[in-house]
Design a protein around this motif. Sequence first.
Motif, PDB file in Angstrom:
ATOM      1  N   PRO A   2      12.318  63.463  39.859  1.00  0.00           N
ATOM      2  CA  PRO A   2      11.933  62.117  39.411  1.00  0.00           C
ATOM      3  C   PRO A   2      11.044  61.357  40.377  1.00  0.00           C
ATOM      4  O   PRO A   2      10.324  60.444  39.956  1.00  0.00           O
ATOM      5  N   HIS A   3      11.062  61.712  41.650  1.00  0.00           N
ATOM      6  CA  HIS A   3      10.311  60.930  42.639  1.00  0.00           C
ATOM      7  C   HIS A   3       8.843  61.341  42.747  1.00  0.00           C
ATOM      8  O   HIS A   3       8.064  60.689  43.447  1.00  0.00           O
ATOM      9  N   ARG A   4       8.462  62.403  42.026  1.00  0.00           N
ATOM     10  CA  ARG A   4       7.054  62.826  42.043  1.00  0.00           C
ATOM     11  C   ARG A   4       6.364  62.607  40.696  1.00  0.00           C
ATOM     12  O   ARG A   4       5.225  63.041  40.513  1.00  0.00           O
ATOM     13  N   VAL A   5       7.033  61.938  39.767  1.00  0.00           N
ATOM     14  CA  VAL A   5       6.454  61.707  38.442  1.00  0.00           C
ATOM     15  C   VAL A   5       6.532  60.218  38.124  1.00  0.00           C
ATOM     16  O   VAL A   5       7.606  59.613  38.185  1.00  0.00           O
ATOM     17  N   TYR A   6       5.386  59.639  37.783  1.00  0.00           N
ATOM     18  CA  TYR A   6       5.285  58.205  37.473  1.00  0.00           C
ATOM     19  C   TYR A   6       4.806  58.072  36.033  1.00  0.00           C
ATOM     20  O   TYR A   6       3.662  58.419  35.715  1.00  0.00           O
ATOM     21  N   GLY A   7       5.703  57.610  35.156  1.00  0.00           N
ATOM     22  CA  GLY A   7       5.372  57.481  33.745  1.00  0.00           C
ATOM     23  C   GLY A   7       4.990  56.055  33.398  1.00  0.00           C
ATOM     24  O   GLY A   7       5.661  55.108  33.811  1.00  0.00           O
ATOM     25  N   VAL A   8       3.915  55.897  32.627  1.00  0.00           N
ATOM     26  CA  VAL A   8       3.469  54.575  32.184  1.00  0.00           C
ATOM     27  C   VAL A   8       3.766  54.466  30.691  1.00  0.00           C
ATOM     28  O   VAL A   8       3.201  55.194  29.870  1.00  0.00           O
ATOM     29  N   ASP A   9       4.667  53.572  30.349  1.00  0.00           N
ATOM     30  CA  ASP A   9       5.142  53.403  28.981  1.00  0.00           C
ATOM     31  C   ASP A   9       4.012  52.927  28.067  1.00  0.00           C
ATOM     32  O   ASP A   9       3.264  52.005  28.400  1.00  0.00           O
ATOM     33  N   GLY A  64      -5.517  55.577  28.748  1.00  0.00           N
ATOM     34  CA  GLY A  64      -6.005  54.281  29.224  1.00  0.00           C
ATOM     35  C   GLY A  64      -4.895  53.451  29.837  1.00  0.00           C
ATOM     36  O   GLY A  64      -5.065  52.828  30.892  1.00  0.00           O
ATOM     37  N   ARG A  65      -3.736  53.472  29.192  1.00  0.00           N
ATOM     38  CA  ARG A  65      -2.581  52.758  29.753  1.00  0.00           C
ATOM     39  C   ARG A  65      -2.121  53.402  31.055  1.00  0.00           C
ATOM     40  O   ARG A  65      -1.743  52.708  32.006  1.00  0.00           O
ATOM     41  N   ALA A  66      -2.138  54.742  31.089  1.00  0.00           N
ATOM     42  CA  ALA A  66      -1.699  55.426  32.306  1.00  0.00           C
ATOM     43  C   ALA A  66      -2.597  55.065  33.488  1.00  0.00           C
ATOM     44  O   ALA A  66      -2.113  54.835  34.604  1.00  0.00           O
ATOM     45  N   LEU A  67      -3.901  54.994  33.260  1.00  0.00           N
ATOM     46  CA  LEU A  67      -4.804  54.633  34.352  1.00  0.00           C
ATOM     47  C   LEU A  67      -4.631  53.165  34.740  1.00  0.00           C
ATOM     48  O   LEU A  67      -4.699  52.825  35.934  1.00  0.00           O
ATOM     49  N   ALA A  68      -4.383  52.297  33.769  1.00  0.00           N
ATOM     50  CA  ALA A  68      -4.112  50.894  34.092  1.00  0.00           C
ATOM     51  C   ALA A  68      -2.874  50.784  34.977  1.00  0.00           C
ATOM     52  O   ALA A  68      -2.829  49.989  35.922  1.00  0.00           O
ATOM     53  N   ALA A 127       4.872  47.778  32.213  1.00  0.00           N
ATOM     54  CA  ALA A 127       4.073  46.558  32.279  1.00  0.00           C
ATOM     55  C   ALA A 127       2.783  46.611  31.471  1.00  0.00           C
ATOM     56  O   ALA A 127       2.042  45.624  31.443  1.00  0.00           O
ATOM     57  N   HIS A 128       2.508  47.744  30.801  1.00  0.00           N
ATOM     58  CA  HIS A 128       1.204  47.876  30.149  1.00  0.00           C
ATOM     59  C   HIS A 128       1.288  48.100  28.640  1.00  0.00           C
ATOM     60  O   HIS A 128       0.315  48.541  28.020  1.00  0.00           O
ATOM     61  N   VAL A 129       2.437  47.754  28.067  1.00  0.00           N
ATOM     62  CA  VAL A 129       2.591  47.871  26.617  1.00  0.00           C
ATOM     63  C   VAL A 129       1.830  46.752  25.904  1.00  0.00           C
ATOM     64  O   VAL A 129       1.255  46.950  24.836  1.00  0.00           O
ATOM     65  N   GLY A 130       1.789  45.583  26.517  1.00  0.00           N
ATOM     66  CA  GLY A 130       1.083  44.456  25.909  1.00  0.00           C
ATOM     67  C   GLY A 130       1.713  44.047  24.597  1.00  0.00           C
ATOM     68  O   GLY A 130       2.934  43.990  24.460  1.00  0.00           O
ATOM     69  N   ALA A 131       0.887  43.824  23.585  1.00  0.00           N
ATOM     70  CA  ALA A 131       1.378  43.385  22.277  1.00  0.00           C
ATOM     71  C   ALA A 131       1.944  44.522  21.447  1.00  0.00           C
ATOM     72  O   ALA A 131       2.403  44.299  20.325  1.00  0.00           O
ATOM     73  N   GLY A 132       1.933  45.729  21.981  1.00  0.00           N
ATOM     74  CA  GLY A 132       2.515  46.848  21.248  1.00  0.00           C
ATOM     75  C   GLY A 132       1.679  48.103  21.341  1.00  0.00           C
ATOM     76  O   GLY A 132       0.545  48.111  21.836  1.00  0.00           O
ATOM     77  N   TYR A 133       2.239  49.186  20.833  1.00  0.00           N
ATOM     78  CA  TYR A 133       1.677  50.531  20.919  1.00  0.00           C
ATOM     79  C   TYR A 133       0.215  50.592  20.479  1.00  0.00           C
ATOM     80  O   TYR A 133      -0.617  51.217  21.137  1.00  0.00           O
TER      81      TYR A 133
END
Length: 291
Positions: free
Chosen positions: A185-192, A258-262, A224-230
Amino acid sequence: MDVTPIPLGSWPTPLEPAPRLAAALGLDELWIKRDDLTGLGGGGNKVRKLQYTCAEAVRAGATRLVTTGAAQSNHARLTAAAAARLGLGCTLVLRGEPPATVRGNLILDELAGASVVWAGTDPLDEVAAAQDGYVIPFGGTSPVSARGYVDCAQELLTQLPDLATVVVALGSGGTMAGLVAHLGPHRVYGVDTGALPDPRATVGALLDGMGVKADPAELQIDEAHVGAGYAALTDPVRSALVLAARTEGLFLDPTYTGRALAGLRATPPDGKVVFLHSGGLPGLFGHPALG
């Protein structure tokens, strides 16, 4: 249950340096894992999963694949392509109503010969269950299919043994779960991306189903990058799309990469960073905010 995957892609996918993007992000070192170049049907991360789910389907004697998704689902597009490759029929159950103009992934779904059922506001799973065929779950994600990203993690450690962090978009959860299963888990960073009501619980359950003991509280998930939704395009994501294109000629999609890079831009880690490019370019041409 052991499943031998059906070969559907081109492996290993390239791992490319991105020095101009790294400098723009303030990173020591950045590499792009090109899972947008997996070969089948325009490429993308779902190919690794479909190698396992299609193997299950064929073993069960299926003659038609059925799956669900949003109108611009990359998983739906690649399921249609996999079905064509294997000589199977394909039914895609998509959320909402038929659009006035067919764009993006929908064009490719049609080219691959898939039948599309529009679910309106009805539950996708219920509509899918009423179809004739072997049902592949949302996003192609299950504890079995997540093994496709155990395979990817093994590739990465061969290509870059001292990698520090892999950054990945978190949609249905299987990509992150497979990477965590092999890298920890400490080497993987998931962006929702907003595809799941509780992404942490979903990834934890997938890991449990894979026989991997991991504390869901230790998972690194950026919400933090979901914004107004999927389906919504946020300003940080739009900026990330432009940055990747203008530093590396790298085209991302507005929902996932795009979300992952943000997320990477907002919280840059130390060490050798791998950005997993999970594909999705056709969706760029179907996104309402970019049409």
